[in-house]
Scaffold this motif. Sequence first.
Motif, PDB file in Angstrom:
ATOM      1  N   CYS A   1       0.847  -1.189   0.000  1.00 43.29           N
ATOM      2  CA  CYS A   1       0.000   0.000   0.000  1.00 43.29           C
ATOM      3  C   CYS A   1       0.884   1.240   0.000  1.00 43.29           C
ATOM      4  N   ALA A   2       0.308   2.373  -0.383  1.00 41.21           N
ATOM      5  CA  ALA A   2       1.090   3.607  -0.491  1.00 41.21           C
ATOM      6  C   ALA A   2       1.414   4.170   0.881  1.00 41.21           C
ATOM      7  N   PHE A   3       2.510   4.945   0.952  1.00 35.91           N
ATOM      8  CA  PHE A   3       2.855   5.645   2.182  1.00 35.91           C
ATOM      9  C   PHE A   3       1.788   6.682   2.498  1.00 35.91           C
ATOM     10  N   ASP A   4       1.448   6.853   3.761  1.00 37.65           N
ATOM     11  CA  ASP A   4       0.589   7.953   4.186  1.00 37.65           C
ATOM     12  C   ASP A   4       1.169   8.531   5.469  1.00 37.65           C
ATOM     13  N   GLU A   5       0.451   9.479   6.089  1.00 37.00           N
ATOM     14  CA  GLU A   5       0.984  10.181   7.257  1.00 37.00           C
ATOM     15  C   GLU A   5       1.203   9.263   8.453  1.00 37.00           C
ATOM     16  N   ARG A   6       0.585   8.089   8.456  1.00 39.88           N
ATOM     17  CA  ARG A   6       0.769   7.162   9.569  1.00 39.88           C
ATOM     18  C   ARG A   6       1.904   6.176   9.340  1.00 39.88           C
ATOM     19  N   SER A   7       2.381   6.073   8.117  1.00 40.05           N
ATOM     20  CA  SER A   7       3.446   5.121   7.803  1.00 40.05           C
ATOM     21  C   SER A   7       4.740   5.487   8.515  1.00 40.05           C
ATOM     22  N   ARG A   8       5.482   4.472   8.916  1.00 43.00           N
ATOM     23  CA  ARG A   8       6.746   4.697   9.592  1.00 43.00           C
ATOM     24  C   ARG A   8       7.780   3.685   9.096  1.00 43.00           C
ATOM     25  N   ILE A   9       9.047   4.022   9.320  1.00 42.89           N
ATOM     26  CA  ILE A   9      10.146   3.100   9.049  1.00 42.89           C
ATOM     27  C   ILE A   9      10.826   2.796  10.375  1.00 42.89           C
ATOM     28  N   ILE A  10      10.837   1.548  10.757  1.00 39.78           N
ATOM     29  CA  ILE A  10      11.504   1.111  11.990  1.00 39.78           C
ATOM     30  C   ILE A  10      12.902   0.653  11.615  1.00 39.78           C
ATOM     31  N   VAL A  11      13.906   1.352  12.109  1.00 45.16           N
ATOM     32  CA  VAL A  11      15.299   1.040  11.784  1.00 45.16           C
ATOM     33  C   VAL A  11      15.843   0.072  12.838  1.00 45.16           C
ATOM     34  N   VAL A  12      16.286  -1.089  12.375  1.00 50.31           N
ATOM     35  CA  VAL A  12      16.821  -2.105  13.291  1.00 50.31           C
ATOM     36  C   VAL A  12      18.241  -2.475  12.872  1.00 50.31           C
ATOM     37  N   ASN A  13      18.993  -2.973  13.843  1.00 50.85           N
ATOM     38  CA  ASN A  13      20.350  -3.454  13.577  1.00 50.85           C
ATOM     39  C   ASN A  13      20.336  -4.970  13.635  1.00 50.85           C
ATOM     40  N   ILE A  14      20.869  -5.621  12.616  1.00 53.61           N
ATOM     41  CA  ILE A  14      20.849  -7.080  12.533  1.00 53.61           C
ATOM     42  C   ILE A  14      22.277  -7.613  12.473  1.00 53.61           C
ATOM     43  N   ASP A  15      22.624  -8.465  13.406  1.00 52.40           N
ATOM     44  CA  ASP A  15      23.925  -9.137  13.406  1.00 52.40           C
ATOM     45  C   ASP A  15      23.766 -10.485  12.722  1.00 52.40           C
ATOM     46  N   GLU A  16      24.567 -10.726  11.714  1.00 51.99           N
ATOM     47  CA  GLU A  16      24.455 -11.964  10.938  1.00 51.99           C
ATOM     48  C   GLU A  16      25.849 -12.517  10.663  1.00 51.99           C
ATOM     49  N   GLY A  17      26.257 -13.468  11.481  1.00 55.09           N
ATOM     50  CA  GLY A  17      27.567 -14.082  11.273  1.00 55.09           C
ATOM     51  C   GLY A  17      28.699 -13.093  11.500  1.00 55.09           C
ATOM     52  N   ASP A  18      29.516 -12.901  10.481  1.00 61.36           N
ATOM     53  CA  ASP A  18      30.701 -12.051  10.617  1.00 61.36           C
ATOM     54  C   ASP A  18      30.444 -10.591  10.246  1.00 61.36           C
ATOM     55  N   TYR A  19      29.215 -10.203  10.037  1.00 63.58           N
ATOM     56  CA  TYR A  19      28.949  -8.808   9.728  1.00 63.58           C
ATOM     57  C   TYR A  19      27.579  -8.407  10.273  1.00 63.58           C
ATOM     58  N   SER A  20      27.378  -7.112  10.377  1.00 65.38           N
ATOM     59  CA  SER A  20      26.086  -6.578  10.819  1.00 65.38           C
ATOM     60  C   SER A  20      25.646  -5.498   9.847  1.00 65.38           C
ATOM     61  N   TYR A  21      24.366  -5.243   9.827  1.00 67.63           N
ATOM     62  CA  TYR A  21      23.840  -4.230   8.920  1.00 67.63           C
ATOM     63  C   TYR A  21      22.571  -3.631   9.519  1.00 67.63           C
ATOM     64  N   LYS A  22      22.248  -2.444   9.058  1.00 69.57           N
ATOM     65  CA  LYS A  22      21.013  -1.785   9.464  1.00 69.57           C
ATOM     66  C   LYS A  22      20.017  -1.877   8.321  1.00 69.57           C
ATOM     67  N   VAL A  23      18.766  -2.033   8.689  1.00 69.71           N
ATOM     68  CA  VAL A  23      17.715  -2.129   7.686  1.00 69.71           C
ATOM     69  C   VAL A  23      16.477  -1.419   8.230  1.00 69.71           C
ATOM     70  N   GLY A  24      15.699  -0.818   7.334  1.00 61.17           N
ATOM     71  CA  GLY A  24      14.461  -0.163   7.731  1.00 61.17           C
ATOM     72  C   GLY A  24      13.260  -1.007   7.352  1.00 61.17           C
ATOM     73  N   PHE A  25      12.433  -1.340   8.319  1.00 66.97           N
ATOM     74  CA  PHE A  25      11.203  -2.086   8.062  1.00 66.97           C
ATOM     75  C   PHE A  25      10.061  -1.082   7.891  1.00 66.97           C
ATOM     76  N   ARG A  26       9.445  -1.115   6.734  1.00 73.88           N
ATOM     77  CA  ARG A  26       8.321  -0.222   6.473  1.00 73.88           C
ATOM     78  C   ARG A  26       7.059  -0.842   7.077  1.00 73.88           C
ATOM     79  N   VAL A  27       6.370  -0.077   7.980  1.00 69.48           N
ATOM     80  CA  VAL A  27       5.173  -0.592   8.645  1.00 69.48           C
ATOM     81  C   VAL A  27       4.034   0.395   8.432  1.00 69.48           C
ATOM     82  N   ASP A  28       2.809  -0.083   8.632  1.00 63.37           N
ATOM     83  CA  ASP A  28       1.631   0.756   8.398  1.00 63.37           C
ATOM     84  C   ASP A  28       1.455   1.810   9.494  1.00 63.37           C
ATOM     85  N   ILE A  29       1.495   1.361  10.747  1.00 57.84           N
ATOM     86  CA  ILE A  29       1.258   2.237  11.895  1.00 57.84           C
ATOM     87  C   ILE A  29       2.112   1.754  13.063  1.00 57.84           C
ATOM     88  N   VAL A  30       2.759   2.676  13.762  1.00 55.68           N
ATOM     89  CA  VAL A  30       3.409   2.334  15.026  1.00 55.68           C
ATOM     90  C   VAL A  30       2.403   2.602  16.133  1.00 55.68           C
TER      91      VAL A  30
END
Length: 508
Positions: A247-276
């Motif tokens: 669905c399209a982004f609206d004023e309630r949409s948010r991006i939850i930024v999380v840090n993920i450790d995976e083996g020998d490296y880590s990365y940040k990713v944003g999860f797009r959600v409808d409403i927090v």
Amino acid sequence: MESIITNERSIDNSSQYITFYLGNEMYGVAIQYLQEIIRVPEVVKVPRVPLYIRGLANLRGTILTILDSRQRLGLAKEEDTEATRVIVLTAEGKKIGCVVDRVVGVISIRRDEVEEISGEEVNKNFLEGIARIEGGKKLIMLLDAKQFLNSKDGEITKKNLFNKAVVSEKYEKGNESLNEEQLQMISFKIGDEEYGIEVTNVQEIVRFSDEISEVPNSPDYILGIISLRNRVLPIVSLRRLFNMEECAFDERSRIIVVNIDEGDYSYKVGFRVDIVSEVLRIPKGSIEPVPPLLKDKDSEEISGICKLNGGSRLIYLLDPKKVLSHRLKESADILRSCEDDDRMEVVNESDKEEQLVSFMVAGIECAFPIEDVREIIRLTDIVAVPKAPDFVEGVINLRGVIVPVIDLRKKFGLEGSRRGEHNRIVIVEISGKRTGLIVDSVKEVLKVKRSQIEITPEILMHEIEQRFIRGIVKFDRSNRMIILLSAEEVLSGKEKKELMEINEAKGE
């Protein structure tokens, strides 16, 4: 600095003063205290300060307290005009901005033209003398800049800005078993279902309205990348991961930024959600394992199910690491390419980050450190308490615990407003007891560097009745400022005692 008209009166034994008008009276301040003259800036208001303090401004990365000189001197308030200016004064390492009606210029005043103040002169506490120039035809009230800048050194300046309140530490040490049995999480919705992620995994929550740049040959669940504070962040659609229609982004949409450790490296990713939805602190015992029949490769990211309100509300607890683990091979190169090569560098103390929960109160953006927030809930039925202080709305029943609720607007002496669907109750600890604070809305969970947090300006520490402001969060590229509050200092000692009496009366 704006240009200043200089009156060249080359006379021995004279001093220079910057002169300005307040109403029909001319005033002067010794030129050595003048740093610059600026137009009236946008200010962030501060609760529970005297009327003459307009608020705080961001002056090229420095937090500047703005005073209304008229009200400071007990004169009638007037609206700003095109001629209104702010003269920035500095002395003994302190700095303030004083709003004046009109700047005249710099003049030289001889010592024999200055009379000492005697009798019942108006505002004589702020005056160092009265100058009679041009043969006594013109009077200039000479202000004592140090009196304007003067404030006592409060104990708050000696505290570590990032230490928790003493009472909170005692509470935590005395309730370690309770802390171990609880889990704090951010809850959000995807479609009609509610999910949660542990706060320890969440870096921040942001609102994003710009376009997302697509990445060629990437899996369909990767919407693309955005630039977040000069860092490339991949955005993952949880809807597509869960085989739901996008669905399209609206004023309630948010991006939850999380840090993920995976083996020998880590990365940040944003999860797009409808409403927090909320920040929740729940007993770990309320989290049940996923039923065996529901366990399969496509649902292994769900680590448990939380049942609230007698089972009528279900929250699926997500493990960010497992959300992408079985899809990692097809997206690993993209996620690695988005990471900075310097992620393992030693971080300077001032570059360390603080995680905050920001909220609005009468147009003022405030925040608590996230560790001070037990949970955030929607408005619920509040039972009034007879003879309670006017800022105490009453009490609520929070899962069997009676919690007093305070209206922050009333507590800060701000104008009330009609409550609606955006109002929230922020649950904090005050003197070891859970207390609810009604706010207009919860804005976001964000991370800021410690270098962005300035200690409260001394003049505010001197004037505020309760030293509930821990610092001011500033942002270099905008005028946005957030007032960082101390939950423990929101109430005075007397008010805490009154709150304790309410708890005891209700059997807490």
